[in-house]
Design an enzyme around this catalytic site. Sequence first.
Site, short mmCIF file in Angstrom:
data_model
loop_
_atom_site.label_atom_id
_atom_site.label_comp_id
_atom_site.label_asym_id
_atom_site.label_seq_id
_atom_site.Cartn_x
_atom_site.Cartn_y
_atom_site.Cartn_z
N CYS A 1 45.63 50.80 44.04
CA CYS A 1 45.65 51.10 42.61
C CYS A 1 45.92 52.59 42.43
O CYS A 1 45.34 53.42 43.14
CB CYS A 1 44.30 50.73 41.99
SG CYS A 1 44.19 51.04 40.20
N HIS B 1 46.27 41.86 38.53
CA HIS B 1 45.68 43.18 38.77
C HIS B 1 45.72 44.02 37.49
O HIS B 1 44.72 44.63 37.09
CB HIS B 1 46.47 43.87 39.89
CG HIS B 1 45.99 45.26 40.21
ND1 HIS B 1 45.37 45.58 41.40
CD2 HIS B 1 46.07 46.42 39.51
CE1 HIS B 1 45.08 46.87 41.40
NE2 HIS B 1 45.50 47.41 40.26
N GLU B 2 46.89 44.03 36.83
CA GLU B 2 47.04 44.83 35.61
C GLU B 2 46.30 44.20 34.43
O GLU B 2 45.72 44.92 33.60
CB GLU B 2 48.53 45.01 35.27
CG GLU B 2 49.35 45.69 36.37
CD GLU B 2 48.78 47.02 36.83
OE1 GLU B 2 48.13 47.72 36.02
OE2 GLU B 2 48.97 47.36 38.02
N HIS C 1 42.84 45.27 34.39
CA HIS C 1 42.65 46.61 33.82
C HIS C 1 42.36 46.54 32.32
O HIS C 1 41.57 47.32 31.79
CB HIS C 1 43.90 47.47 34.04
CG HIS C 1 43.89 48.24 35.33
ND1 HIS C 1 42.93 49.17 35.64
CD2 HIS C 1 44.74 48.21 36.38
CE1 HIS C 1 43.20 49.70 36.84
NE2 HIS C 1 44.29 49.13 37.31
#
Length: 198
Positions: free
Chosen positions: A108, A150-151, A154
Amino acid sequence: MRQAILALGHQILKESCKDLSPELQQPEQLITDMWETMQAADGCGLAAPQIGQPIKLFIVDSQSIYENLDETGRATYFSKGDTGIKETFINAKIINYSEQYWEDEEGCLSIPKLFQPVSRPWQITIDYYNANLEHQVRTFSGTTARIIQHEYDHTRGVLYIDHLKPLTKKIIASKLKKIKKGRVSTSYPIKYQSNNKL
């Protein structure tokens, strides 16, 4: 314009983001800045909270990864016919996860120079708006799905290290502390919580 990326330790990285609203001024400029920031940092994804904007917006580039793999790598990390994407995701919501999981190493830009294996579903279906504010419902798999997840995390205040087992977290605790204190050098501008170092 390139933006500094917030490092581990910033509270905004742990916040659940708000929808992108019509009132947001110049979303096109924000998206352009994100692409420029991500590419300059040699990343494959970036979420708005990583540059200090707590909104549901992220970008994904799995196409560059696909192009840099040989045939064996492509067959391993991408589904047949998938050549990767360069896409903007606004107000995204994952509406389906496959039962098939797979493990691969993740890193990341907000947690520089640290990589750990993370298990995620192989395939997802996601509801979102693209950069032209066109509504989309699409299914992605393999590496593309991994980057999206993954994003997407966030935008919910979740980091990939939150998926790690307690023992693994203990083992990497000292490395995480170094990152929080700004004791890691990067090739891209990064903003640390402790000393506002750029």
